[in-house]
Design a protein around this motif. Structure first.
Motif, PDB file in Angstrom:
ATOM      1  N   VAL A  43      24.496 -52.355 -43.614  1.00 16.90           N
ATOM      2  CA  VAL A  43      24.571 -53.257 -44.754  1.00 16.90           C
ATOM      3  C   VAL A  43      25.619 -52.679 -45.709  1.00 16.90           C
ATOM      4  N   ILE A  76      26.981 -52.057 -49.305  1.00 18.06           N
ATOM      5  CA  ILE A  76      26.422 -51.948 -50.654  1.00 18.06           C
ATOM      6  C   ILE A  76      27.537 -51.581 -51.628  1.00 18.06           C
ATOM      7  N   PRO A  81      23.769 -55.407 -52.518  1.00 23.51           N
ATOM      8  CA  PRO A  81      24.420 -55.713 -51.239  1.00 23.51           C
ATOM      9  C   PRO A  81      25.611 -56.639 -51.467  1.00 23.51           C
ATOM     10  N   THR A 114      25.847 -60.764 -52.223  1.00 23.83           N
ATOM     11  CA  THR A 114      24.712 -61.310 -52.980  1.00 23.83           C
ATOM     12  C   THR A 114      25.085 -61.607 -54.422  1.00 23.83           C
TER      13      THR A 114
END
Length: 145
Positions: free
Chosen positions: A124, A126, A133, A136
């Motif tokens: 993921v 970040i 993340p 988002t």
């Protein structure tokens, strides 16, 4: 893509895609991160034409993602070893793989697992500043001054 223009672009994505934007280059880096170092290993794994492989390896060497090291004097033989920049590309490949698993994941797929404990790797991205993340939160591109 106009490579002369993209190499001068202020966008780091465009600059990177200038030489990393084709499948062969990314697959060579995938294999190099999996331990392949020799021309024949890349050729066998990828099924790539020797002339195409030679060109891609030369570009990756020129761009300092790989470096040549001699491993045999007689006959003279060289291998291709990842540089720091080449190793730093592995998370990018894993993010592409995660996207592919989610959106193109039909059929049987290779799993990427942690070599020490055998668990599936689930990457993921970040943002180091906010901890959020990537994807988002809204983003905007800001031109350099």
């Amino acid at each position: 893509m106009n490579t002369e223009k993209s190499s001068e672009s202020t966008c780091p994505i465009a600059r990177s895609l200038d030489f990393l934007g084709d499948a062969w280059t990314m697959l060579i880096l995938r294999d190099a991160n999996s331990g392949s170092t020799r021309f024949d290993q890349f050729k066998k794994s990828l099924g790539i034409a020797p002339t195409m492989l030679t060109k891609r390896l030369a570009t990756l060497t020129e761009e300092k993602l790989l470096e040549k090291r001699q491993y045999s004097e007689r006959p003279p033989r060289e291998e291709y070893v990842l540089t720091e920049a080449g190793r730093d590309y592995l998370p990018v490949l894993f993010m592409i793989g995660a996207w592919g698993r989610k959106h193109r994941g039909e059929g049987r797929l290779v799993r990427f697992v942690d070599a020490e404990n055998g668990t599936d790797i689930q990457p993921v991205a970040i943002d180091a500043v906010t901890g959020a993340p990537i994807g988002t939160r809204a983003i905007k591109m800001v031109s350099p001054e």
